[in-house]
Motif scaffolding. Structure first.
Motif, PDB file in Angstrom:
ATOM      1  N   VAL A 610       0.835  -1.204   0.000  1.00  0.00           N
ATOM      2  CA  VAL A 610       0.000   0.000   0.000  1.00  0.00           C
ATOM      3  C   VAL A 610       0.869   1.253   0.000  1.00  0.00           C
ATOM      4  N   GLU A 611       1.957   1.181   0.760  1.00  0.00           N
ATOM      5  CA  GLU A 611       2.836   2.346   0.821  1.00  0.00           C
ATOM      6  C   GLU A 611       3.373   2.683  -0.569  1.00  0.00           C
ATOM      7  N   LEU A 612       3.823   1.641  -1.293  1.00  0.00           N
ATOM      8  CA  LEU A 612       4.381   1.868  -2.624  1.00  0.00           C
ATOM      9  C   LEU A 612       3.320   2.419  -3.561  1.00  0.00           C
ATOM     10  N   TRP A 613       2.124   1.875  -3.418  1.00  0.00           N
ATOM     11  CA  TRP A 613       1.022   2.326  -4.263  1.00  0.00           C
ATOM     12  C   TRP A 613       0.748   3.809  -4.002  1.00  0.00           C
ATOM     13  N   ARG A 614       0.664   4.154  -2.719  1.00  0.00           N
ATOM     14  CA  ARG A 614       0.375   5.550  -2.395  1.00  0.00           C
ATOM     15  C   ARG A 614       1.502   6.453  -2.857  1.00  0.00           C
ATOM     16  N   ARG A 615       2.695   5.944  -2.743  1.00  0.00           N
ATOM     17  CA  ARG A 615       3.848   6.757  -3.151  1.00  0.00           C
ATOM     18  C   ARG A 615       3.979   6.798  -4.674  1.00  0.00           C
TER      19      ARG A 615
END
Lengths: 624, 69
Positions: A610-615
């Motif tokens: 999720v972090e990568l997606w948001r970033r």
């Protein structure tokens, strides 16, 4: 004759450049050994030689067997399958050179020979000649390098076409590696438009990489495409959308021109006079200010005062108790001022009215505003040092942008547009290409221009933005380069897996085709139409080519050749390999890579996903 | 990161960054992976193992978090 091991048969029929050959009874099909080299006899795509006195004619085998038998003979021919159809392609004097086209035709009874390595060497020129670059080995004779003439490859455009997994990206990476060899070509200049971010890794040490979210630790630089350098036709689709009404369009043009002019008065730029400024001139203006002014003009409410027309002085801004505006608005941050609602109460002398502006572009303006505020568009609307202030002042001008793309120390520049929102990808690639083309076109007489230092532009996944239906900027720009680029030293290399989706007029301008495995019949039809040689037999092989095997036809090669493209070393392979579901390997020897269904599970951490997606960045934060 | 070439059917090169505790593996198919929080000891064991591929699969795969780079 039988003593000559290269003898294949005799010419029995000549119609134009197509000749039919009857194989001699003594000719064994299969493998033949001549001077220690093995040759395959009667292979589609193989070469034959027809000696005619002082000249050798060369041709490519397109059919072998029953279908090659002339119709009238089919019934009476006893061994009706020992025939070949050959397309003549050129001629050469024994031992010296080779030219395309033929000056005389063979006639019935002329002997036909296998082309030996010696013959091929004369055809393919010298491997040490710097004008040629080796892309692989001939499929029919492993010892012969497949040489491609760089001049023709670059200036006459080319296309690399093949289905996914046919070795397309590897072919391109191999070609680029060969062309960017700094020992041979210290001034090579190649621009790669990379849609999937595949090539960065393969060419990392030879390429300057520009990306929307760059990884500074790897020396990547930010990709900026300054909006103000676009022409109006390029700018409108990515900003306002389309503006149908002629009056509104005219008004926008006038505003942009005015802003450009006022900036130019304060910061003159060499080459452009105040009289010469048009809406399309590559002169900075602030689109934020344009938006702000148009917004206020249309959305402001005004105090009605007798005898006073609506202007900034009559703005009905919402104010707090102290009399300061609650939200005065900010041009560069795209925050609109907050206005009071209209008021027309009986008995109240203070009247507030809507703006009387005649502009009807409210929706387009809102679309622009939301794009200006959208951080995904920052590479376009806030292009770092190329962002003009509200007045039109900039830290750097186009020259540093062009120098970074086209004049870097490294021979290859990769413009990775994988982070560009897909809705505007075609427009952006188009304006980027137009920008580069215009710059090199006008610089054609100076060392920076394309005439003196030609540029090869590689368009990866070209079908994504060069469709026939897409009448927009990208097709227009590429069509222009395809038609005129030759004269100014700008060449295109199209790379695509769906040739049928590419505008045929663009594809037909590609002088050299690298056709890899392709099964779709529409795609093959498109290639057959685009190829300059009449070689249907050759192209019927496309579905059965091996991975990494290509048929190269066109101007950059003397003869159409079937080639095994050299695989670049493991480090130079593009990052495009399909994921393996079942990864080859075993418990005892290990596996080819850590993933796959047939290996034990890894502990999962979807928080990082999720972090990568948001970033919006696929690079793990812990990786380096 | 400096990687050392190794002889293995699946692994081409192995590298290790002590300060960041990152193990980097270049597979023969051309893909590079980094494994995080790998101890120096683990790295040395991997280098000493008779079959690097087997060791990687048995002791590193599934224990350390990795990412393709």
């Amino acid at each position: 004759m039988a003593a000559d091991p290269t003898f294949l048969g005799t010419v029995e029929d000549v119609s134009g450049a197509t000749i039919r050959i009857k194989l001699a009874q003594a000719t064994a099909s299969g493998l033949s050994f001549i001077e220690g080299q093995s040759y395959r006899v009667g292979q589609v795509g193989g070469f034959v030689r027809v000696p005619l006195g002082f000249v050798n004619l060369y041709g490519v085998i397109s059919h072998v067997g029953a279908s090659a038998v002339p119709e009238r003979l089919a019934a009476i021919e006893e061994q009706g399958n020992r025939w070949m159809t050959v397309q003549l392609v050129g001629e050469g004097q024994p031992g010296v050179g080779f030219d395309r086209g033929i000056s005389q035709f063979p006639t019935v009874g002329d002997p036909v020979n296998l082309v030996t390595e010696f013959d091929l060497r004369t055809i393919y020129g010298r491997p040490n000649d710097p004008r040629f670059v080796s892309v692989g080995r001939l499929a029919s004779a492993n010892s012969i390098p497949a040489l491609v003439e760089i001049d023709k490859l670059v200036t006459r455009h080319s296309a690399v076409l093949g289905a996914t997994g046919s070795g397309k990206s590897t072919t391109v990476a191999g070609l680029l590696t060969a062309l960017s060899d700094s020992a041979l070509y210290p001034s090579a200049r190649i621009l790669v438009i990379d849609i999937h971010g595949e090539y960065g890794k393969a060419l990392a040490d030879r390429a300057a990489i520009f990306r929307i979210s760059p990884d500074a630790s790897k020396g990547e630089r930010p990709l900026y495409i300054p909006y103000w350098a676009m022409t109006l036709d390029e700018l409108l689709p990515v900003t306002f959308g389309s503006i149908e009404n002629g009056g509104d369009r005219g008004a926008v043009i006038d505003r942009i021109t005015e802003l450009k002019l006022s900036g130019l008065k304060k910061w003159p730029r060499a080459g452009v006079t105040e009289e010469g400024v048009t809406v399309d001139a590559p002169v900075p203006f602030s689109i934020h200010r344009l938006w702000f002014e148009l917004h206020c003009e249309m959305r402001a409410t005004h105090y009605e005062k007798a005898g006073q027309s609506q202007s900034r002085d009559t703005w009905a801004l919402e104010k707090d108790a102290a009399g300061t505006p609650v939200q005065p608005g900010d041009v560069m941050k795209c925050i609109p001022p907050r206005f009071l609602p209209p008021k027309d109460d009986k008995g109240d002398t203070e009247k507030i009215r809507y703006s009387r502006s005649s502009l009807g572009i409210g929706r387009a303006l809102d679309a622009l505003g939301s794009r200006l505020r959208d951080p995904r568009f920052d590479f376009l609307f806030r292009p770092g040092p190329y962002l003009p202030s509200a007045e039109g002042q900039m830290k750097q001008d186009l020259d540093t942008l062009l120098a970074s793309w086209l004049g870097d120390d490294k021979p290859i520049s990769i413009l990775d547009v994988s982070g560009v929102p897909p809705s505007i990808q075609a427009e952006l690639v188009g304006s980027l290409l137009r920008l580069v083309y215009d710059a090199l076109f006008w610089a054609r007489n100076i060392p920076e221009g394309g005439r003196e230092r030609p540029l090869l532009i590689v368009l990866e996944e070209a079908h994504a933005y060069l469709g026939e239906k897409q009448t927009q900027v990208a097709s227009v720009a590429v069509r222009r380069i395809a038609k005129e680029g030759r004269k100014y030293g700008i060449g295109i290399m199209l790379v695509s897996q769906r040739p049928a989706e590419i505008d045929p007029t663009i594809l037909s301008q590609c002088g050299t085709l690298f056709a890899l495995r392709l099964s779709n019949s529409a795609d093959r039809g498109q290639i057959r139409n685009a190829a300059s040689d009449n070689l249907e037999g050759l192209f019927s092989m496309l579905p059965v080519l091996r991975t990494g095997e290509a048929i190269i036809v066109g101007e950059a090669v003397n003869l159409p050749i079937r080639t095994l493209i050299d695989r670049p070393s493991a480090k130079r392979r593009p990052d495009s390999a399909d994921p393996k579901v079942v990864v080859p390997g075993s418990e005892s020897e290990g596996y080819e890579s850590p993933g796959g269904w047939n290996q034990k599970r890894d502990p999962s951490d979807y928080a990082e996903a999720v972090e990568l997606w948001r970033r919006q960045d696929a690079k793990s934060r812990r990786a380096q | 990161m400096q990687r050392k070439p190794v002889s293995s059917s699946n692994i081409a090169e192995i590298g290790y960054d002590e300060s960041r505790r990152i193990l980097e593996v270049l597979f023969t198919n051309g893909s590079t992976y980094q494994y995080f929080d790998v101890s120096q000891q683990e790295y040395e064991d991997l280098m000493r193992a008779g079959s690097h591929g087997q060791y990687l699969n048995a002791n590193i795969k599934g224990r350390y978090r990795y990412a393709r780079v």
